[in-house]
Design a protein around this motif. Structure first.
Motif, PDB file in Angstrom:
ATOM      1  N   GLU A   3       0.817  -1.203   0.000  1.00  0.00           N
ATOM      2  CA  GLU A   3       0.000   0.000   0.000  1.00  0.00           C
ATOM      3  C   GLU A   3       0.856   1.260   0.000  1.00  0.00           C
ATOM      4  O   GLU A   3       1.775   1.404   0.814  1.00  0.00           O
ATOM      5  N   VAL A   4       0.503   2.183  -0.903  1.00  0.00           N
ATOM      6  CA  VAL A   4       1.239   3.444  -0.968  1.00  0.00           C
ATOM      7  C   VAL A   4       0.287   4.606  -0.726  1.00  0.00           C
ATOM      8  O   VAL A   4      -0.765   4.693  -1.350  1.00  0.00           O
ATOM      9  N   LYS A   5       0.669   5.488   0.195  1.00  0.00           N
ATOM     10  CA  LYS A   5      -0.133   6.691   0.443  1.00  0.00           C
ATOM     11  C   LYS A   5       0.773   7.899   0.269  1.00  0.00           C
ATOM     12  O   LYS A   5       1.967   7.840   0.588  1.00  0.00           O
ATOM     13  N   LEU A   6       0.177   8.985  -0.187  1.00  0.00           N
ATOM     14  CA  LEU A   6       0.926  10.238  -0.290  1.00  0.00           C
ATOM     15  C   LEU A   6       0.156  11.316   0.450  1.00  0.00           C
ATOM     16  O   LEU A   6      -0.981  11.626   0.101  1.00  0.00           O
ATOM     17  N   ILE A   7       0.795  11.873   1.506  1.00  0.00           N
ATOM     18  CA  ILE A   7       0.179  12.977   2.229  1.00  0.00           C
ATOM     19  C   ILE A   7       0.717  14.239   1.578  1.00  0.00           C
ATOM     20  O   ILE A   7       1.945  14.446   1.519  1.00  0.00           O
ATOM     21  N   GLU A  45       2.177  12.399  13.128  1.00  0.00           N
ATOM     22  CA  GLU A  45       2.737  11.085  13.479  1.00  0.00           C
ATOM     23  C   GLU A  45       3.814  10.683  12.468  1.00  0.00           C
ATOM     24  O   GLU A  45       4.865  10.178  12.829  1.00  0.00           O
ATOM     25  N   TYR A  46       3.554  10.943  11.177  1.00  0.00           N
ATOM     26  CA  TYR A  46       4.466  10.481  10.130  1.00  0.00           C
ATOM     27  C   TYR A  46       5.650  11.413   9.863  1.00  0.00           C
ATOM     28  O   TYR A  46       6.654  10.995   9.330  1.00  0.00           O
ATOM     29  N   ASN A  47       5.497  12.689  10.191  1.00  0.00           N
ATOM     30  CA  ASN A  47       6.626  13.610  10.037  1.00  0.00           C
ATOM     31  C   ASN A  47       6.724  14.522  11.248  1.00  0.00           C
ATOM     32  O   ASN A  47       6.535  15.733  11.145  1.00  0.00           O
ATOM     33  N   LEU A  56       5.578  10.276   1.992  1.00  0.00           N
ATOM     34  CA  LEU A  56       5.172   9.053   1.309  1.00  0.00           C
ATOM     35  C   LEU A  56       5.099   7.968   2.369  1.00  0.00           C
ATOM     36  O   LEU A  56       5.998   7.878   3.206  1.00  0.00           O
ATOM     37  N   VAL A  57       4.035   7.188   2.358  1.00  0.00           N
ATOM     38  CA  VAL A  57       3.933   6.091   3.316  1.00  0.00           C
ATOM     39  C   VAL A  57       3.848   4.784   2.524  1.00  0.00           C
ATOM     40  O   VAL A  57       2.943   4.617   1.698  1.00  0.00           O
ATOM     41  N   HIS A  58       4.794   3.902   2.736  1.00  0.00           N
ATOM     42  CA  HIS A  58       4.821   2.629   2.009  1.00  0.00           C
ATOM     43  C   HIS A  58       4.940   1.501   3.015  1.00  0.00           C
ATOM     44  O   HIS A  58       5.852   1.511   3.847  1.00  0.00           O
ATOM     45  N   LYS A  61       5.308   2.616   6.464  1.00  0.00           N
ATOM     46  CA  LYS A  61       6.505   3.330   6.908  1.00  0.00           C
ATOM     47  C   LYS A  61       6.651   4.664   6.161  1.00  0.00           C
ATOM     48  O   LYS A  61       6.585   4.702   4.940  1.00  0.00           O
ATOM     49  N   PRO A  62       6.860   5.760   6.938  1.00  0.00           N
ATOM     50  CA  PRO A  62       6.880   7.074   6.287  1.00  0.00           C
ATOM     51  C   PRO A  62       8.265   7.487   5.792  1.00  0.00           C
ATOM     52  O   PRO A  62       9.277   7.168   6.409  1.00  0.00           O
ATOM     53  N   ILE A  63       8.248   8.228   4.688  1.00  0.00           N
ATOM     54  CA  ILE A  63       9.486   8.837   4.170  1.00  0.00           C
ATOM     55  C   ILE A  63       9.167  10.295   3.887  1.00  0.00           C
ATOM     56  O   ILE A  63       8.179  10.593   3.226  1.00  0.00           O
TER      57      ILE A  63
END
Lengths: 223, 219
Positions: A3-7, A45-47, A56-58, A61-63
């Motif tokens: 699963e890929v998410k983009l905030i 939470e992610y950044n 980007l969350v893959h 896990k966030p990047i």
């Protein structure tokens, strides 16, 4: 592939360059619009370090930070490589991406925020000096990546659209077609690519956004 | 054909030190050329026309600029030993994020600790310690930022350690008290030959800063 998410936010040029990379690689993703005036628990939470987009969350896990994200995407999905195999070419792309992707963006925005006068002229001159370096890099090439777009094209991709709007909102001309003919031509070619074009925010909304940002910055300067 | 490697450097520069560490980690022989930042050499201006700054690595005549970009280049070219970046994409991205954080955040406040006096210096001290405490949290109980192995983030940050006597003296604080885990980590890094031989002595840096402050009328 997971699963890929983009905030992200629609107006952010840093976010759009990530979308371009995902689309170029044919990666399916969920787009999550963030309101930066009211940051979501998800973003915090992610950044937690910068509290900024894009993230980007893959695989959960966030990047964060757009250029590391682009490199992550390139290393994870192998179609349409963004960076060359050769270490020197990769390094050149990274160097110019850092230059055009960061220094030039803020240089242009700074010039846009200044009211008419000598300081503004100096900022415009400085921003144009940066564009002159880019002109040399693109001379004789269709794209920075060669025949196909690559890492540096995505990093510089704010120029055809965002710079254009910044120029209007800021009352200035930076990308002069006479001074920078190759860069100007590259900009025209780049923005015509369908997958590039389909990700850019509508011009009127972007202009509204820059008008508001610039007014705000100018008001701070005079207060 | 033997590789020709030249490093344009300036001995107290924490950015130059990063490249020295990377070259030492890989056991690469190179020629070091000291540049005078108040009278930049033609070679520097030719090799780095964009930023006109050191460090510049010149590999077989071709220049590479920006310290962290140089470190990654070194890692990719001399990839037969001592990897400086993890092999999996997620941990690589994580390392680049934190190396970027160090680059964006540390230098500004660090410089203000000794280059100016007054209110701004106080604010810089607050920022400096906050940033180091964030880094300390990220380090946690790991031996290095990269985990078990010394890597990019360690290289990015350790070079500021040579300036700690300067920061502590002018900022009037003690890093061991404020960030004990950072100090423990720094001492661990300094046990590596590549680091110990690449970082000048803290007192030597302090003396050069005293001279600089005199020139700037701060003493």
């Amino acid at each position: 592939m997971g699963e890929v998410k983009l905030i992200a936010t629609t107006q952010s040029l840093f976010c759009t360059r990530v979308e371009w990379a995902l689309k170029l690689k044919g990666v399916e993703y969920e787009y999550i619009e963030e309101d930066l005036r009211n940051k979501s628990p998800l973003l915090l939470e992610y950044n937690p370090v910068h509290k900024k987009v894009p993230v980007l969350v893959h695989h959960g896990k966030p990047i964060a930070e757009s250029l590391p994200i682009l490199e992550y995407i390139d290393e994870t999905w192998k179609e349409n490589p963004l960076l060359a195999e050769d270490p020197y070419q990769r390094t050149k792309a990274r160097f110019w991406a850092q230059f055009v992707g960061d220094k030039c963006v803020f240089g242009a925005f700074e010039a846009a925020c200044l009211a008419e006068g000598e300081e503004k002229m100096k900022a415009i001159e400085s921003a144009q000096e940066s564009l002159a370096f880019l002109e040399k890099q693109i001379e004789g090439k269709k794209y920075f990546g060669g025949e196909e777009i690559g890492f540096l094209d995505l990093a510089a991709g704010w120029i055809p659209h965002w710079l254009n709007v910044m120029e209007e909102a800021g009352g200035m001309k930076l990308l002069d077609a006479e001074k920078f003919p190759s860069l100007h031509e590259w900009a025209q070619n780049f923005i015509q690519i369908p997958l590039i074009r389909e990700c850019i925010p509508p011009r009127d909304k972007l202009l509204e956004y820059f008008n508001a940002s610039i007014s705000y910055m100018r008001s701070l300067a005079t207060s | 054909m033997a590789d020709e490697v030249v490093l344009l450097d300036f001995w107290p520069s924490m950015f130059g030190m990063r490249v020295r560490v990377a070259l030492a980690e890989k056991g690469i022989k190179y020629e070091s050329k000291e540049d005078d930042l108040w009278n930049k050499s033609d070679l520097l201006l030719k090799m780095n026309p964009v930023h006109k700054k050191i460090p510049v690595l010149i590999h077989n005549g071709k220049p590479v600029c920006e310290s962290l970009i140089i470190v990654q280049y070194i890692d990719e070219v001399w990839n037969d030993k001592s990897p400086l970046l993890p092999s999996d994409p997620y941990h690589r991205a994580h390392a680049k994020f934190w190396a970027d954080f160090v680059d964006q955040k540390v230098y500004g406040p660090a410089r203000k600790l000794w280059a100016i006096n007054g209110e701004e210096q106080e604010a810089a001290k607050k920022d400096f310690l906050e940033i180091y405490k964030t880094l300390e949290r990220e380090l946690g109980d790991k031996p290095y930022f990269g985990g078990e192995k010394f890597g990019l983030v360690d290289i990015a940050l350790i070079t500021f350690y040579s300036w700690f006597y300067v920061y502590e003296t002018f900022g009037k604080f003690n890093m061991e008290t404020e960030c004990p885990k950072i100090i423990a980590w720094a001492k661990r890094c300094m046990q590596k030959e590549s680091v110990a031989k690449s970082l000048p002595d803290q007192k030597k840096i302090y003396e050069s800063v005293l001279d600089l402050r005199k020139i700037r009328g701060l003493e």
